[in-house]
Scaffold this motif. Structure first.
Motif, short mmCIF file in Angstrom:
data_model
loop_
_atom_site.label_atom_id
_atom_site.label_comp_id
_atom_site.label_asym_id
_atom_site.label_seq_id
_atom_site.Cartn_x
_atom_site.Cartn_y
_atom_site.Cartn_z
N ALA A 232 -20.62 39.27 8.31
CA ALA A 232 -21.13 40.07 7.04
C ALA A 232 -20.17 40.44 6.26
CB ALA A 232 -21.74 41.42 7.42
N GLY A 233 -18.77 40.11 6.60
CA GLY A 233 -17.52 40.19 5.52
C GLY A 233 -16.80 41.88 6.14
N SER A 234 -17.38 42.26 7.32
CA SER A 234 -16.66 43.71 7.53
C SER A 234 -15.52 43.45 8.26
CB SER A 234 -17.60 44.24 8.28
OG SER A 234 -18.85 44.92 7.66
N ARG A 235 -14.21 44.18 8.08
CA ARG A 235 -13.18 44.03 8.83
C ARG A 235 -13.36 44.71 10.19
NH1 ARG A 235 -7.09 44.89 6.77
NH2 ARG A 235 -5.94 45.22 8.77
N ILE A 236 -13.29 43.71 11.30
CA ILE A 236 -13.54 44.44 12.59
C ILE A 236 -12.17 44.64 13.49
CG2 ILE A 236 -15.85 43.71 12.77
CD1 ILE A 236 -15.11 41.36 14.43
N ALA A 237 -11.14 44.11 12.99
CA ALA A 237 -9.88 44.02 13.86
C ALA A 237 -8.65 43.77 13.01
CB ALA A 237 -10.11 43.14 14.96
N THR A 238 -7.57 44.15 13.65
CA THR A 238 -6.42 43.59 12.91
C THR A 238 -5.82 42.68 13.63
OG1 THR A 238 -5.94 45.57 11.59
CG2 THR A 238 -4.17 44.30 11.90
N LEU A 239 -5.30 41.54 13.30
CA LEU A 239 -4.66 40.54 14.22
C LEU A 239 -3.12 40.61 13.54
CD1 LEU A 239 -7.17 37.57 13.86
CD2 LEU A 239 -6.94 39.47 15.67
#
Length: 287
Positions: A108-115
């Motif tokens: 959906a284009g939601s930020r779910i994590a930081t890599l």
């Protein structure tokens, strides 16, 4: 070049000025079934899953067809999106430490994590415009923790007329168009790129879309990385690339945007996601 937004005031700019994000065209297509004897390709729904946002550009988590689940994951963007600035003509960056962060997006284009990167595995603006960051996470860890599979790099040369999606993690926007053709040489300022993908006009990419994966709408595989476009109709200047054919003839296409093919990256990636420029079939520029 599609300008990296955060660095636009400090460095050269690469395609169009950034504007407010637009609503995404997710380009979802339902799979069709047929009783005909000839099999039909299943249409892949193209969305934001596997794309990432950088501080100034777009990118994606990518893998080769032969990558293993426990290999360190790779993020692909443009060479001109490096945190250290644009590589000069002829410059190749290999195995340089980096702790750069990337915002991982879901469908959906939601930020779910930081890599986070462990290094810049490879980057250049010579012949192509690409950067590959090796992450501290493996492909399996990203999939198990966040349900996101890396996008697969197509190992074959793209085909004229192919329907494509340019998926920007920075703007959370998807552009839909087709491959109009290929530029034998694409020259912009001091840089020259080979066999560049030219879009049809509906992929009117803007600043911040640099590094977006260009995805085949049928297979769902990555065929190129978005990088530039002619803004003002000038010839061969920064932000105004020109096409040069085999005879040296120059063509300027104002308002048309371009990408760099990625099939040539596949032979250069070996075990454990290591960039090996000496592997058979690898033609990426060497340091």
């Amino acid at each position: 070049m599609n300008k990296p937004l955060a660095g636009a005031l400090l460095t050269l700019a690469l395609v169009g000025a950034g504007t407010a994000p637009a609503l995404a065209d997710t380009g979802r297509a339902s799979e069709s079934r047929t009783t005909a004897t000839a099999p039909q390709a299943q249409i892949k729904a193209v969305d934001f899953a596997g794309t990432v946002s950088l501080s100034n550009c777009s990118g994606s988590v990518v893998r080769t067809p032969g990558a293993e689940a426990d290999d360190p994951a790779l993020v692909m963007s443009n060479g001109h999106c490096l945190e250290s600035g644009f590589p000069g003509p002829g410059e190749v960056v290999v195995d340089q430490p980096s702790s750069r962060s990337f915002g991982l997006l879901n469908s959906a284009g939601s930020r779910i994590a930081t890599l986070r990167a462990s290094k810049i595995a490879y980057a250049t603006m010579t012949d192509t415009d690409v950067s590959l960051y090796q992450l501290t996470s493996t492909y399996a860890q990203i999939e198990n923790n966040y349900g996101i599979r890396a996008l697969e790099l197509n190992a074959a040369h793209p085909v004229q007329g192919t329907a494509i999606k340019v998926v920007s993690g920075y703007w959370k926007r998807i552009y839909s168009c087709s491959i109009d053709g290929f530029a034998y040489r694409l020259k912009e300022g001091d840089w020259t790129w080979k066999d560049s993908v030219r879009y049809t006009s509906s992929c009117n990419t803007i600043g911040g879309t640099s590094g977006s994966p260009v995805i085949d709408s049928t297979t769902g595989k990555v065929v190129a990385v978005n990088n530039t476009g002619n803004e003002d109709g000038e010839s061969c200047t920064v932000n105004n690339p020109c096409e040069v054919d085999e005879s040296g003839n120059v063509t300027v296409r104002q308002g048309i945007n371009y990408a760099q093919q990625t099939y040539g990256i596949v032979p250069c990636i070996g075990l454990d996601s290591k960039i090996d420029l000496g592997r058979a079939g690898c033609a990426l520029p060497k340091p």
